[in-house]
Design an enzyme around this catalytic site. Structure first.
Site, PDB file in Angstrom:
ATOM      1  N   THR A  57      30.253  79.405  54.069  1.00  0.00           N
ATOM      2  CA  THR A  57      29.129  79.552  55.059  1.00  0.00           C
ATOM      3  C   THR A  57      27.898  80.257  54.591  1.00  0.00           C
ATOM      4  OG1 THR A  57      28.890  80.892  57.320  1.00  0.00           O
ATOM      5  CG2 THR A  57      29.535  82.098  55.578  1.00  0.00           C
ATOM      6  N   ASN A  93      25.783  81.363  57.328  1.00  0.00           N
ATOM      7  CA  ASN A  93      25.610  82.201  58.310  1.00  0.00           C
ATOM      8  C   ASN A  93      25.632  83.857  57.529  1.00  0.00           C
ATOM      9  OD1 ASN A  93      25.592  83.971  60.217  1.00  0.00           O
ATOM     10  ND2 ASN A  93      26.503  81.871  61.518  1.00  0.00           N
ATOM     11  N   ALA A  94      24.606  84.339  56.979  1.00  0.00           N
ATOM     12  CA  ALA A  94      24.529  85.666  56.739  1.00  0.00           C
ATOM     13  C   ALA A  94      25.186  86.694  57.662  1.00  0.00           C
ATOM     14  CB  ALA A  94      22.897  86.478  56.618  1.00  0.00           C
ATOM     15  N   ASP A 152      34.623  77.887  61.894  1.00  0.00           N
ATOM     16  CA  ASP A 152      34.123  76.983  62.825  1.00  0.00           C
ATOM     17  C   ASP A 152      34.341  77.117  64.025  1.00  0.00           C
ATOM     18  OD1 ASP A 152      32.186  74.672  62.901  1.00  0.00           O
ATOM     19  OD2 ASP A 152      32.946  73.868  64.378  1.00  0.00           O
ATOM     20  N   THR A 153      32.994  78.175  64.687  1.00  0.00           N
ATOM     21  CA  THR A 153      33.413  78.637  65.683  1.00  0.00           C
ATOM     22  C   THR A 153      32.434  77.601  66.775  1.00  0.00           C
ATOM     23  OG1 THR A 153      32.926  80.769  64.850  1.00  0.00           O
ATOM     24  CG2 THR A 153      32.203  80.936  67.214  1.00  0.00           C
ATOM     25  N   ASP A 175      25.429  86.134  71.841  1.00  0.00           N
ATOM     26  CA  ASP A 175      26.080  87.192  71.749  1.00  0.00           C
ATOM     27  C   ASP A 175      25.094  87.960  73.067  1.00  0.00           C
ATOM     28  OD1 ASP A 175      28.092  87.907  70.134  1.00  0.00           O
ATOM     29  OD2 ASP A 175      27.013  88.385  68.749  1.00  0.00           O
TER      30      ASP A 175
END
Ligand code: ITT
Length: 207
Positions: A8, A10-11, A69-70, A152
């Site tokens: 990833t 994405n941190a 993967d989201t 979120d």
């Protein structure tokens, strides 16, 4: 300590996954294995993209690895943004613009049902496996909260009256799509491998 590469860039994902996997696992980053380019996500589904990302790392390193993967799947939008969640409003990962677009698309819409779905592809000992995590909820009518990332501030999970962005990381992880997928991944990692590994040819070819 079990070493595994998490594919990833994405941190936020990295810190959530680190918290769920715990101290028995050392997560190795893409940078640490020398992959600095963006991995092309050319799949049409979350399953395909998770596998593409994991294979990309395995093909280049031969190391145990996994990818997440989201997508946010909104009922009234026929499952959109889904696999396009990262680039919903723009070509970049612009969370603010994505949230603005989602609110605009749902303006005046009563059905606000949505779910987050995470697909994790694992390649361990050359064997491919896939697990999934889902959380159901609704899309709020305005953004609330400053925790988390992405959608979120707009997502209220069922059984709660606040968004993921109003929860602590620990509370989000306890019920979230990713928390559930990574809990399932952890179970797989503790099990013995039963199937045959991928042929090492693919590894050797590019090493
Ligand atoms: P990698 O591919 O490098 O892992 P990414 O951010 O591109 O990182 P995805 O392709 O899975 O990851 O994109 C999914 C997008 O969905 C992501 O950019 C966020 O906007 C959103 N997203 C993913 N997980 C989320 C979460 O837990 N909460 C809110 N939004 C999330």
């Amino acid at each position: 300590m079990i070493k595994i590469v998490f594919a990833t860039n994405n941190a936020h994902k990295l810190s959530e996954v680190r918290a769920v996997l715990g101290d028995d696992y050392e997560l190795v980053t893409l940078k640490e294995v020398g992959i600095t380019e963006d991995i092309p996500e050319t799949g049409a589904t979350l399953d395909e993209n998770a596998l593409i990302k994991a294979r990309y790392v395995f093909d280049r390193t031969g190391l145990d690895c996994f990818a997440d993967d989201t997508g946010l799947e909104v009922e009234a939008l026929g499952g959109a943004p889904g696999v396009h969640s990262a680039r919903y409003a723009t070509d970049g990962h612009d969370f603010k613009a994505n949230n603005r677009k989602l609110l605009a698309e749902l303006e005046g819409v009563d059905n606000r049902r949505a779910r987050f779905r995470t697909v994790v592809s694992l390649i361990r000992g050359g064997v491919e496996q896939q697990v999934e995590g889902i959380v159901e909820g609704v899309i709020a009518t305005e953004e609330s909260g400053a925790e988390g990332f992405g959608y979120d501030p707009l997502f209220i999970p069922d059984g709660y009256d606040k968004t993921f962005a109003e929860m602590t990381a620990q509370d989000k992880n306890a019920i979230s799509h990713r928390g559930r997928a990574i809990a399932a991944l952890k179970k797989r990692l503790t099990k013995k491998l039963l199937s045959q590994p991928l042929t090492p040819k693919r590894v050797n070819k590019k090493m």
